[in-house]
Every structure is written in C-alpha cells, then in structure tokens.
Design a protein around this motif. Structure first.
Motif, PDB file in Angstrom:
ATOM      1  N   ARG A   1      -9.375  10.200  10.770  1.00 51.43           N
ATOM      2  CA  ARG A   1      -8.004  10.744  10.656  1.00 51.43           C
ATOM      3  C   ARG A   1      -8.225  11.583   9.285  1.00 51.43           C
ATOM      4  O   ARG A   1      -7.258  10.976   8.645  1.00 51.43           O
ATOM      5  CB  ARG A   1      -7.910   9.150  10.119  1.00 51.43           C
ATOM      6  N   GLN A   2      -8.773  12.130   8.705  1.00 53.11           N
ATOM      7  CA  GLN A   2      -8.794  13.188   7.899  1.00 53.11           C
ATOM      8  C   GLN A   2      -7.925  14.129   7.940  1.00 53.11           C
ATOM      9  O   GLN A   2      -8.408  15.504   8.707  1.00 53.11           O
ATOM     10  CB  GLN A   2      -9.995  13.335   6.976  1.00 53.11           C
TER      11      GLN A   2
ATOM     12  N   LYS B   1       0.514   7.879  12.529  1.00 50.15           N
ATOM     13  CA  LYS B   1      -0.711   7.776  14.195  1.00 50.15           C
ATOM     14  C   LYS B   1      -1.670   6.760  13.293  1.00 50.15           C
ATOM     15  O   LYS B   1      -2.679   6.276  13.885  1.00 50.15           O
ATOM     16  CB  LYS B   1      -0.839   8.946  14.989  1.00 50.15           C
ATOM     17  N   ASN B   2      -1.899   7.315  12.146  1.00 51.25           N
ATOM     18  CA  ASN B   2      -2.533   6.604  11.071  1.00 51.25           C
ATOM     19  C   ASN B   2      -3.261   5.523  11.032  1.00 51.25           C
ATOM     20  O   ASN B   2      -3.885   4.446  10.955  1.00 51.25           O
ATOM     21  CB  ASN B   2      -2.961   7.359  10.121  1.00 51.25           C
TER      22      ASN B   2
ATOM     23  N   VAL C   1       0.964  -1.510  -0.015  1.00 52.76           N
ATOM     24  CA  VAL C   1       0.091   0.180   0.533  1.00 52.76           C
ATOM     25  C   VAL C   1       0.834   1.599   0.021  1.00 52.76           C
ATOM     26  O   VAL C   1       1.512   1.434   1.098  1.00 52.76           O
ATOM     27  CB  VAL C   1      -1.242   0.032   1.391  1.00 52.76           C
ATOM     28  N   THR C   2       1.249   2.097  -1.505  1.00 54.21           N
ATOM     29  CA  THR C   2       1.569   3.561  -1.319  1.00 54.21           C
ATOM     30  C   THR C   2       1.040   4.581  -0.415  1.00 54.21           C
ATOM     31  O   THR C   2      -0.552   4.527  -0.889  1.00 54.21           O
ATOM     32  CB  THR C   2       1.796   3.716  -2.296  1.00 54.21           C
ATOM     33  N   GLY C   3       1.389   5.234   0.183  1.00 60.58           N
ATOM     34  CA  GLY C   3       0.283   6.385   0.831  1.00 60.58           C
ATOM     35  C   GLY C   3      -0.324   6.047   1.785  1.00 60.58           C
ATOM     36  O   GLY C   3      -1.511   6.608   2.466  1.00 60.58           O
ATOM     37  N   GLY C   4      -0.428   4.605   2.350  1.00 62.08           N
ATOM     38  CA  GLY C   4      -0.530   4.007   3.832  1.00 62.08           C
ATOM     39  C   GLY C   4      -0.984   4.812   4.974  1.00 62.08           C
ATOM     40  O   GLY C   4      -2.045   4.034   5.537  1.00 62.08           O
ATOM     41  N   ALA C   5      -0.262   5.576   5.119  1.00 59.73           N
ATOM     42  CA  ALA C   5      -0.096   6.401   6.405  1.00 59.73           C
ATOM     43  C   ALA C   5      -0.476   7.732   5.925  1.00 59.73           C
ATOM     44  O   ALA C   5      -1.360   8.302   6.446  1.00 59.73           O
ATOM     45  CB  ALA C   5       1.189   7.057   6.673  1.00 59.73           C
ATOM     46  N   GLY C   6      -1.835   8.385   4.577  1.00 63.64           N
ATOM     47  CA  GLY C   6      -2.844   9.251   4.254  1.00 63.64           C
ATOM     48  C   GLY C   6      -4.106   9.074   4.825  1.00 63.64           C
ATOM     49  O   GLY C   6      -4.702   7.831   5.744  1.00 63.64           O
ATOM     50  N   PHE C   7      -5.105   9.407   4.263  1.00 61.83           N
ATOM     51  CA  PHE C   7      -6.663   9.615   5.406  1.00 61.83           C
ATOM     52  C   PHE C   7      -7.256   8.171   4.545  1.00 61.83           C
ATOM     53  O   PHE C   7      -7.401   6.956   5.375  1.00 61.83           O
ATOM     54  CB  PHE C   7      -7.002  10.725   4.635  1.00 61.83           C
TER      55      PHE C   7
END
Length: 345
Positions: free
Chosen positions: A188-189, A43-44, A6-12
């Motif tokens: 978490r947005q 933390k997401n 998952v790329t960008g897996g710490a984003g919203f």
C-alpha cells in the motif's frame, strides 16, 4: 479501552500502523484524522468506513491537521497520539514546497499545542520524523546524535517539526518521543516511491528509471518492523523514552542500482530492465542506520528479511492492480534541474 489518535492514518506508514494496532489490541480504540490528500486512501484503512459506521473500535475523521478545533476534540479523547500526518516526498517538495512547511511544521505545531493542553489525558505523543533530517551520512552509520543537514525542502520541513516537538518536551514537559525511521517499504505504498514505482514498471513492461549513477544508498526497513518499534515506545516506561529520539532501520544500506537489480531479478527475465536518468536535485548519497539505541533500550530488532519483504511487496502489487492503476499518472514529477532542464523524476 485505550484510545489512540493516529494522524495521517490513511497514508502508507500510518495505515500500516492502524492495521497493526487493530489486529493486535482488540481492546484499543483507534481515531484516525486524515485529509485524504493524493497520498491518503480510505481503502488503506483496516475498516470499511463507507459501510461500517458503528464500529466501536475505529473512527475516521476527515480533516486537516491545521484545524485546531478538530484536533483538540480528538486529542482530548486520546490516551496516545501518534503523529504521521505530513507531506512526505522529496521530489514533490522540490516541485511545490509551500505545502510541505504548512503541513509538516505548522501541522505539527497544532497537534503539539493540543497535546500540551491535554497532558492530564495524553500519556505519550509519538512524533514520526524521518532519517532524511540527517542529510548525507558523515559517518559509516548514523546514530541519533548525527548532525541534522537536511538537503531538500521536505527534509528541512521534517527537521523543523522534529526539533519543534523536542522543544515542547524541553520547554513544557510535553510527553513526546521522536522516531526517525529510515526508508520504509511495504504494501500500500504510493507509486511515487521508488520500490512500488520499480515494481509496477516491471508489471507494465517499462524500463526502470535509475537516477544518476545509481549509487545513492538507502537503509530500507519494512513497515511491519517500524510498527513494532512504535508499539514498544508506546508501552515503554516513561523514564526510558520521554524526550528521546530513536532511529529505526536495518543497519544495511542498499544503493538504488542494486535495488533495481533485486527487483528485476525477482520479476524480469531480461538482463537489463532499467535505464539511467539525470540525478535528482538535493540527492542524499548514503543513509545507514545505527539502531543500537532502540535495541539497547527497548529490545527492538528488525525481523523482516530484505528478500522476504521485497517478495511480499511484489506479490501484493501483482495481485492488487485495481488499487494502484488510478495513481499511475503520479509516478513521475516534473522538476527543473540546476541547469534549467525540465526532467520527469
């Protein structure tokens, strides 16, 4: 054990998907690649990466999607690749657009090239595009054949990435699927997005800023529903999905003024808790999803009702002030309008 990169897996949306997969598929291993820009937050993630080093089901890799060597090392381990990594804010792309093209287009090229070198291992490459590639609707609802008329640097970069992925399927047979979610909302947005910005404004006792006349409309879909759509695509028969584009949305458009009224109706006792400000450059006036294709092919339907979803967001931000308090300074972005006026949007 299947492995999902998952790329960008710490984003919203990426982190929502990680939570979804981690909870639903205990026999799946998740690799996350994220550069932890301002919009990414460790933390997401569903795992405490600072204290859970030996988790066999979850690995976090700090790095940039443009790092081809790192991308290759992760892709060659993966059965599925789900590509969320992108700069993703319309107004910020007006303020500083170079990074958007580097990350969204060249980053997508990097991951697509790597998938192409590892098709003996990777079964599906799911690219998360956006409805912003369509621009303002030219029909009552927007299906996957709607013209692409991006109206901001962000939308243009995503349109370039979207068509690049399609070209890799057409040219190289890359096992790609493109998903175009409409406006996602959920927990978490980042506060730069309209719903968390409105919710936190009420919590802080501030008036909500509504752009222009407030009549620009969007189709809002909850991240839980988007994650289910991606799940269906990943596990569908190849002949049903490879090389295809799928819209994901509710089919209902809501203008920003009504959104402000819905939020203040849940949270604010005053009759008017919002104020109108100048319209945003590159504003799209209406987005309404036609999701009939994914419904007919995969049986997907949105399940989270608007008011239930909105109430869950209000409750989460009310209870998690420690999560959002440090990003308050990023809720507004300075831009120069066509008339030369500097405004905070």
């Amino acid at each position: 054990m299947k492995t999902i990169l998952v790329t960008g897996g710490a984003g919203f949306i990426g982190s929502a998907f990680c939570h979804y997969i981690y909870n639903k598929y205990p026999d799946y291993r998740i690799l996350v690649l994220d550069a932890l820009t301002y919009a990414g937050n460790a933390k997401n993630l569903p795992v405490d990466i600072c204290n859970d080093f030996d988790n066999e089901r979850f690995e976090f890799w700090y790095g940039n999607i443009l790092n081809a060597g790192l991308v290759d090392a992760l892709v060659e381990q993966s059965d599925f690749v789900v590509h969320f990594a992108a700069e993703s804010h319309v107004t910020r792309s007006i303020f500083d657009n170079k990074l958007f093209f580097e990350t969204d287009v060249l980053g997508t090229q990097t991951i697509a090239n790597s998938v192409g070198r590892n098709t003996n291992k990777v079964k599906k490459f799911v690219h998360i595009s956006t409805s912003e590639v369509y621009g303002t609707a030219v029909s009552s609802k927007m299906d996957e054949d709607h013209p692409l008329n991006p109206m901001s640097p962000y939308a243009a970069a995503k349109a370039g990435a979207d068509r690049l992925v399609y070209s890799y399927w057409a040219t190289y047979g890359t096992p790609a699927v493109i998903i175009r979610p409409f406006n996602n909302y959920g927990i978490r947005q980042h506060l730069e997005k309209v719903i968390p910005r409105f919710v936190t404004s009420v919590l802080l006792g501030e008036k909500l800023h509504v752009h222009g006349d407030g009549l620009s409309a969007r189709d809002f879909v909850h991240t839980d529903d988007t994650c289910r759509a991606i799940d269906l695509v990943l596990h569908a028969e190849d002949e049903k999905v490879l090389g295809e584009v799928f819209n994901v949305g509710s089919g209902v458009d809501r203008n920003i003024l009504s959104l402000a009224e819905d939020i203040t109706g849940l949270m604010c006792k005053e009759e008017e808790c919002y104020v109108k400000v100048g319209d945003r450059p590159g504003q799209v006036m209406r987005h309404t999803c036609d999701a009939s294709k994914i419904r007919e092919v995969l049986g997907w339907e949105p399940k989270v009702s608007w008011l239930d979803g909105l109430q869950s967001v209000v409750d989460w931000y009310t209870k998690n002030e420690e999560w959002w308090r440090d990003m308050m300074w990023m809720r507004e972005i300075p831009i120069i309008t066509a008339s030369g006026k500097k405004e905070l949007h």
